[in-house]
Design a protein around this motif. Structure first.
Motif, PDB file in Angstrom:
ATOM      1  N   ASP A   1      -3.429  -6.524   3.004  1.00  0.00           N
ATOM      2  CA  ASP A   1      -3.718  -5.372   1.947  1.00  0.00           C
ATOM      3  C   ASP A   1      -4.302  -4.715   1.565  1.00  0.00           C
ATOM      4  OD1 ASP A   1      -2.196  -4.275  -0.472  1.00  0.00           O
ATOM      5  OD2 ASP A   1      -2.604  -5.449  -1.739  1.00  0.00           O
ATOM      6  N   GLU A   2      -3.930  -3.692   3.165  1.00  0.00           N
ATOM      7  CA  GLU A   2      -4.641  -3.032   3.029  1.00  0.00           C
ATOM      8  C   GLU A   2      -6.303  -2.598   3.586  1.00  0.00           C
ATOM      9  OE1 GLU A   2      -4.916   0.525   0.002  1.00  0.00           O
ATOM     10  OE2 GLU A   2      -2.811   0.351  -1.002  1.00  0.00           O
TER      11      GLU A   2
ATOM     12  N   SER B   1       2.268  -4.752  -3.495  1.00  0.00           N
ATOM     13  CA  SER B   1       0.828  -5.409  -3.643  1.00  0.00           C
ATOM     14  C   SER B   1       1.206  -6.682  -4.622  1.00  0.00           C
ATOM     15  CB  SER B   1      -0.210  -4.889  -4.543  1.00  0.00           C
ATOM     16  OG  SER B   1      -1.266  -4.550  -3.957  1.00  0.00           O
TER      17      SER B   1
ATOM     18  N   GLN C   1      -6.254  -6.203  -2.036  1.00  0.00           N
ATOM     19  CA  GLN C   1      -6.609  -4.586  -2.170  1.00  0.00           C
ATOM     20  C   GLN C   1      -7.892  -4.665  -2.245  1.00  0.00           C
ATOM     21  OE1 GLN C   1      -3.452  -2.938  -3.656  1.00  0.00           O
ATOM     22  NE2 GLN C   1      -4.460  -0.695  -3.458  1.00  0.00           N
TER      23      GLN C   1
HETATM   24 MG   LIG Z   1      -1.339  -2.494  -3.766  1.00  0.00          MG
END
Ligand SMILES: [Mg+2]
Ligand SMILES: Nc1ncnc2c1ncn2[C@@H]1O[C@H](COP(=O)(O)OP(=O)(O)OP(=O)(O)O)[C@@H](O)[C@H]1O
Length: 251
Positions: free
Chosen positions: A174-175, A45, A87
């Motif tokens: 991010d994810e 991240s 995220q």
């Molecule tokens: Mg992360």
């Protein structure tokens, strides 16, 4: 191979005594999903935050189509084509799906204050961008629902749509699969597969099955450093990755 859309060299971020990202080199190409994997705290991240301009780099360079954007502040970086998702969710639950998307689109439509028709034209332009992004993300039919009433998977799709509404050439995700069920994961993977046409996509993800299915390239981070980078087939058999990260599961 085409010239890298985003070329990262020696990118480093220190937090006090901790080097969260350590001299990372990375190339993102149009038409490719480049997955960045690594254990919790590996620096994934932080890497995205530096690429999007949310935090400053301690050292190293970031070039977008040859142009050095390393010190460009986040809003300008978004304007030149670096879009991201987060995220943790960033939607406004009480606003509609369309309004959420329009908010990010609005920030990208160039203001021309001398033009008296500007407010309504800007409005129209951002509405069109938002609608196009929702359609691309498969959410056109949900446009008028409140964002908070969407399923978890659809909320993550909305976050991708919000990123698309900024008109990016590089997508930093991010994810996006976090917390998704099997069906939602399939839908998102289908979307990512489509989005790589015309974009360079960086995907940070913990779901290894998904990563090995969709990624064209994989970069593995451990403690802030890249320990391996290559095609999924290369990463699968990389001895360093097998001991440091993957275990036997994907060997
Ligand atoms: Mg992360
Ligand atoms: N703002 C900050 N101040 C101090 N340390 C930070 C900061 N942001 C991140 N870190 C530290 O930097 C390291 C990398 O964190 P980062 O969030 O980038 O990891 P990650 O790979 O995204 O992990 P995860 O898979 O859990 O999301 C961690 O040790 C984290 O505690």
């Amino acid at each position: 191979m085409t010239e890298a859309k985003l070329a990262v060299r020696g990118l480093t971020r220190r937090f006090g005594g901790l080097t969260a990202v350590n001299a990372v080199d990375l190339d993102l190409h149009d038409g490719e999903v480049h997955a960045v994997i690594g254990t919790n705290g590996a620096g994934k991240s932080t890497l995205i935050n530096m690429l999007s301009g949310e935090i400053a780099a301690s050292a190293g360079t970031i070039r977008l189509e040859g142009r050095d954007v390393t010190r460009m502040p986040q809003p300008r970086r978004a304007k030149v084509g670096i879009g991201r998702s987060y995220q943790r969710t960033t939607i406004f639950p009480e606003f509609t799906v369309l309004e959420n998307c329009r908010l990010t689109a609005q920030a990208q439509v160039r203001p021309r204050p001398w033009h008296i028709w500007e407010p309504s034209q800007r409005c129209q332009a951002s509405l069109e961008r938002a609608q196009a992004a929702l359609a691309r993300a498969g959410l056109a039919e949900q446009a008028l629902r409140s964002a908070g009433s969407l399923s978890h998977g659809a909320k993550r799709q909305l976050e991708v749509a919000m990123c698309l509404a900024t008109g990016p050439r590089v997508l930093l995700l991010d994810e996006p699969l976090a917390g998704m069920g099997a069906e939602e994961t399939e839908r998102m993977l289908g979307l990512l597969q489509e989005l790589k046409q015309g974009h360079a996509v960086l995907l940070v993800e913990h779901d290894m099955d998904a990563v090995f299915r969709i990624a064209d390239r994989i970069t593995v981070m451990v403690n802030g450093s890249v320990v391996a980078s290559g095609t999924p087939a290369q990463i699968r058999v990389d001895p360093v990755v097998r001991t440091a990260y993957l275990g036997e599961e994907h060997a």
